[in-house]
Scaffold this active site. Structure first.
Site, mmCIF file in Angstrom:
data_model
loop_
_atom_site.group_PDB
_atom_site.id
_atom_site.type_symbol
_atom_site.label_atom_id
_atom_site.label_comp_id
_atom_site.label_asym_id
_atom_site.label_seq_id
_atom_site.Cartn_x
_atom_site.Cartn_y
_atom_site.Cartn_z
ATOM 1 N N ASN A 67 3.994 -3.767 24.641
ATOM 2 C CA ASN A 67 2.941 -3.445 25.602
ATOM 3 C C ASN A 67 2.357 -4.707 26.215
ATOM 4 O O ASN A 67 2.329 -5.771 25.596
ATOM 5 C CB ASN A 67 1.819 -2.624 24.943
ATOM 6 C CG ASN A 67 0.698 -3.489 24.403
ATOM 7 O OD1 ASN A 67 -0.240 -3.853 25.127
ATOM 8 N ND2 ASN A 67 0.792 -3.865 23.135
ATOM 9 N N CYS A 127 -4.664 -11.738 21.372
ATOM 10 C CA CYS A 127 -3.859 -10.936 22.294
ATOM 11 C C CYS A 127 -2.908 -11.847 23.066
ATOM 12 O O CYS A 127 -3.356 -12.784 23.735
ATOM 13 C CB CYS A 127 -4.728 -10.169 23.278
ATOM 14 S SG CYS A 127 -3.719 -9.218 24.439
ATOM 15 N N ASN A 190 -1.853 -9.428 15.007
ATOM 16 C CA ASN A 190 -1.743 -8.827 16.328
ATOM 17 C C ASN A 190 -0.242 -8.746 16.687
ATOM 18 O O ASN A 190 0.614 -9.085 15.875
ATOM 19 C CB ASN A 190 -2.508 -9.686 17.345
ATOM 20 C CG ASN A 190 -3.072 -8.859 18.501
ATOM 21 O OD1 ASN A 190 -2.370 -8.010 19.045
ATOM 22 N ND2 ASN A 190 -4.311 -9.096 18.867
ATOM 23 N N THR A 191 0.088 -8.356 17.890
ATOM 24 C CA THR A 191 1.499 -8.259 18.295
ATOM 25 C C THR A 191 2.125 -9.649 18.432
ATOM 26 O O THR A 191 1.425 -10.644 18.619
ATOM 27 C CB THR A 191 1.610 -7.530 19.647
ATOM 28 O OG1 THR A 191 0.749 -8.190 20.579
ATOM 29 C CG2 THR A 191 1.212 -6.074 19.536
ATOM 30 N N GLY A 263 -1.018 1.398 14.012
ATOM 31 C CA GLY A 263 -1.120 1.639 15.451
ATOM 32 C C GLY A 263 0.103 2.341 15.992
ATOM 33 O O GLY A 263 0.121 3.556 16.193
HETATM 34 C C1 LIG Z 1 -0.864 -0.303 23.408
HETATM 35 C C2 LIG Z 1 -1.486 -1.321 22.491
HETATM 36 C C3 LIG Z 1 -2.759 -1.819 22.776
HETATM 37 C C4 LIG Z 1 -3.362 -2.753 21.918
HETATM 38 N N1 LIG Z 1 -4.621 -3.217 22.198
HETATM 39 C C5 LIG Z 1 -5.233 -4.062 21.336
HETATM 40 C C6 LIG Z 1 -6.585 -4.474 21.558
HETATM 41 O O1 LIG Z 1 -7.249 -4.064 22.508
HETATM 42 N N2 LIG Z 1 -7.135 -5.344 20.659
HETATM 43 C C7 LIG Z 1 -6.464 -5.789 19.557
HETATM 44 O O2 LIG Z 1 -7.022 -6.556 18.755
HETATM 45 N N3 LIG Z 1 -5.178 -5.408 19.314
HETATM 46 C C8 LIG Z 1 -4.559 -4.547 20.164
HETATM 47 N N4 LIG Z 1 -3.279 -4.139 19.900
HETATM 48 C C9 LIG Z 1 -2.583 -4.630 18.709
HETATM 49 C C10 LIG Z 1 -2.697 -3.650 17.537
HETATM 50 O O3 LIG Z 1 -4.040 -3.483 17.129
HETATM 51 C C11 LIG Z 1 -1.866 -4.122 16.321
HETATM 52 O O4 LIG Z 1 -2.359 -5.361 15.861
HETATM 53 C C12 LIG Z 1 -0.378 -4.256 16.652
HETATM 54 O O5 LIG Z 1 0.038 -3.221 17.521
HETATM 55 C C13 LIG Z 1 0.505 -4.233 15.405
HETATM 56 O O6 LIG Z 1 0.344 -3.040 14.683
HETATM 57 P P1 LIG Z 1 1.326 -1.757 14.862
HETATM 58 O O7 LIG Z 1 2.729 -2.238 14.730
HETATM 59 O O8 LIG Z 1 0.906 -0.825 13.754
HETATM 60 O O9 LIG Z 1 1.041 -1.182 16.211
HETATM 61 C C14 LIG Z 1 -2.655 -3.200 20.756
HETATM 62 C C15 LIG Z 1 -1.379 -2.690 20.479
HETATM 63 C C16 LIG Z 1 -0.798 -1.756 21.315
HETATM 64 C C17 LIG Z 1 0.575 -1.230 20.972
#
Ligand SMILES: Cc1cc2nc3c(=O)[nH]c(=O)nc-3n(C[C@H](O)[C@H](O)[C@H](O)COP(=O)(O)O)c2cc1C
Length: 301
Positions: A67, A127, A190-191, A263
């Site tokens: 994303n 981010c 985070n990602t 997430g």
């Molecule tokens: C669509 C999307 C939007 C995200 N927005 C944020 C955000 O606003 N703030 C934040 O700290 N992390 C954000 N993240 C990161 C997630 O909180 C998380 O750290 C990351 O996706 C890894 O976890 P997961 O594999 O379970 O998704 C976002 C991730 C996705 C996929």
């Protein structure tokens, strides 16, 4: 069996909604709790509203999710109203989340979100999708992490959680710097930066060209970050990144996590994935004769 205490607050289970996925309105966060999450993190809020990047902003495959939403959000004032509303309809633990472009702005937005009845505040310094606007994430820099942690701690009345980036080669030193500067907990991670290309169009798929990878491909990377950070700090960790099954969640606990951020698993398993995962955790724990998560936290070390 899954009850978890995190910074003196009791969670029915350790799975918390990660920031940015469904967590924008009180109704969607309540829905996540009703589907079995132990707590929720709101989508990161900024000082003023943001529209984010143009579409396409996200895409998923069986192996990963990518994303570049660009931190779209209604701004902290509107966000605070949703958080207040959430607490009138739901008692579950609530983690606020903010991001900003400068250390002083982090302090300003953190102070404002504390007008809401949040239990914790997560600071999104990691981010990877807004670097053209804000430069490299602060989570790559020890002095920046120290400064932001201190400034935020000085203006907030709830525990502060610093959210770190797997792109930082020295994530362990960054975590130590956050702890020394007064952080109460760490979210890892985070990602991680990545991209996808449409071969027939000969173009990057996302409008922003690059994005952040989450979902299954991120899991082993996140697991190692948590494992390494656990050895270096005393403050608790929210292990986040690619956790999609109950078995993944238990592995995160064994690496050293106290809570687990979830997430992208919602993309793969629907919002009911929280219940599916806690059921699987309990089944494995029974099979293995494990009575509590405290018993296995950090067990892989
Ligand atoms: C669509 C999307 C939007 C995200 N927005 C944020 C955000 O606003 N703030 C934040 O700290 N992390 C954000 N993240 C990161 C997630 O909180 C998380 O750290 C990351 O996706 C890894 O976890 P997961 O594999 O379970 O998704 C976002 C991730 C996705 C996929």
């Amino acid at each position: 069996m899954l009850t978890t205490t995190f910074l003196n607050k009791s969670f029915e289970n350790p799975l918390v909604l990660a920031s940015g996925i469904m967590g924008v309105t009180a109704a969607s966060m309540k829905n996540v709790i009703e589907n079995g999450a132990g707590g929720v993190t709101v989508k990161s809020l900024s000082l003023t509203p943001r529209t984010g990047h143009p579409n396409p902003t996200q895409m998923g495959t069986t192996n990963y999710y990518i994303n570049a939403v660009g931190l779209s959000n209604p701004g902290v004032e509107a966000g605070v109203e949703e958080l207040k509303l959430f607490k009138t309809v739901c008692e579950a633990p609530l983690i606020g989340s903010v991001f900003a472009g400068t250390p002083d702005e982090f302090a300003a937005v953190s102070e404002r979100i504390c007008a809401a009845p949040i239990d914790f505040l997560e600071i999104d310094v990691s981010c990877p999708n807004v670097s053209r606007e804000f430069g490299d994430p602060f989570a790559y820099s020890i002095p920046a992490i120290e400064m932001i942690t201190k400034k935020v701690k000085a203006v907030t009345n709830v525990p502060v959680i610093m959210k770190l980036s797997p792109n930082a080669w020295n994530i362990v030193d960054i975590a130590k710097a956050a702890e020394t500067a007064g952080a109460d907990a760490i979210t890892a991670v985070n990602t991680v930066s990545g991209m996808a290309i449409d071969v027939r169009a000969r173009r990057p798929i996302l409008h922003n060209k690059q994005g952040g990878i989450s979902g299954p491909a991120l899991f082993p990377i996140a697991l190692k970050c948590v494992y390494d950070i656990f050895q270096a700090v005393k403050i608790p960790i929210i292990g986040t990144g690619g956790v999609t099954t109950g078995e993944d969640a238990l592995a995160m606990i064994m690496a050293g996590a106290t809570l687990i951020g979830v997430g992208s698993a919602i993309y793969y398993g629907g919002v009911e994935v929280f219940k599916t995962m806690t059921d699987e955790m309990e089944r494995i724990m029974k099979e293995e004769g494990i009575k509590s998560l405290d018993e296995i936290r950090g067990a892989a070390h």
